[in-house]
Design an enzyme around this catalytic site. Sequence first.
Site, PDB file in Angstrom:
ATOM      1  N   PHE A 166     -13.567  -5.085 -47.517  1.00 50.96           N
ATOM      2  CA  PHE A 166     -14.530  -5.914 -46.794  1.00 50.96           C
ATOM      3  C   PHE A 166     -15.440  -5.048 -45.938  1.00 50.96           C
ATOM      4  CE2 PHE A 166     -10.507  -8.211 -47.082  1.00 50.96           C
ATOM      5  CZ  PHE A 166     -10.869  -9.485 -47.512  1.00 50.96           C
ATOM      6  N   ASP A 167     -16.703  -5.448 -45.867  1.00 53.87           N
ATOM      7  CA  ASP A 167     -17.556  -4.980 -44.789  1.00 53.87           C
ATOM      8  C   ASP A 167     -17.056  -5.643 -43.511  1.00 53.87           C
ATOM      9  OD1 ASP A 167     -19.741  -3.925 -43.353  1.00 53.87           O
ATOM     10  OD2 ASP A 167     -20.939  -5.715 -43.746  1.00 53.87           O
ATOM     11  N   GLY A 168     -17.495  -5.137 -42.365  1.00 48.26           N
ATOM     12  CA  GLY A 168     -17.029  -5.686 -41.099  1.00 48.26           C
ATOM     13  C   GLY A 168     -17.927  -6.764 -40.544  1.00 48.26           C
TER      14      GLY A 168
END
Length: 315
Positions: A166-168
């Site tokens: 995941f991106d944050g």
Amino acid sequence: MEEVKNSLRQAPLRIGISTRALFDLEEEHTVFLKHGVQAYCQLQLEREDVIVGKGAGFEVIERLLGLNEESQKPYVEVVLLSKNSPDLSIRAFKSIEHYGLSVITGSFTSGNSLAPFVSAWSIDLFLSNDSHDVQAAVDAGAAAARLGPVSPAWERVPAEEVRIAFDGDAVVFSAKSDEIYKAQGLDGFRKHEQEHANSPMDTGPFGNFLKKLSMLRAIYLREDGVSKVRIGIVTARDRHAHARVINTLRAWGTPADEAHFVGTWSKAPLLKAFGAHIFFDDQEKHVLSASDVVPSGHVPGPHDPNEPVIPAQGA
């Protein structure tokens, strides 16, 4: 641990996926775009007994379903959600049976919106190739992402694990920090995040999905600290803003197995090294650059796709 297992069995991780995200139907979709719905339906009927190839979402779905325990209530349930007509459901379910996927439910709406059925099925995550369906799912309160076709360059990782990256900000976490960056620049963003390093961020569109996924991770966590469910955070934050990510994950009780703070470096090489089976990011340019090495999902967010908040090299 029994309490976690029972909790997830009572409210399993529920994923809705479109037929075109689960299977490789790009040729059929091209016919639809060029010649219309009647030609598309005719082609599907002619190929009713032809097993469909695997699509961008297939690998992660197969691996997640493989975590269910035989003769027990499932931890993960998958629902097929399709705008196809019921008449075209036969090929999809034949292919599902051929691959041995435990997908037994679905909705076929003959072109009508899928949004009401995302809520009706209590979907936690919706995967589709159609941006309108994805946005409708977001509006219905589910985590959702638009998948592209599988790149021929993707090297499938044979490990028994399922690895999800995941991106944050604006994906797992809220977009508030991104807004600080846009308004105050890099120095203002770093200063803000350092001052709030011990303040957990609000959840983003994938926050609740991550929390359920973390329950699965905990169930399969061995004594050596390795789980069959491996979670990675790959974010454009760097050393100057990383602490708030770690402290937020601690506060949520959702530890990541890996975290990569890449700054302006391209995410793709890190995702390849991680061996991710799927990656979610809210910035389209990052998704496109990653899609050669991993099936990647674009999460609808607040940012202009032509103006990435922190542009990556090669994006």
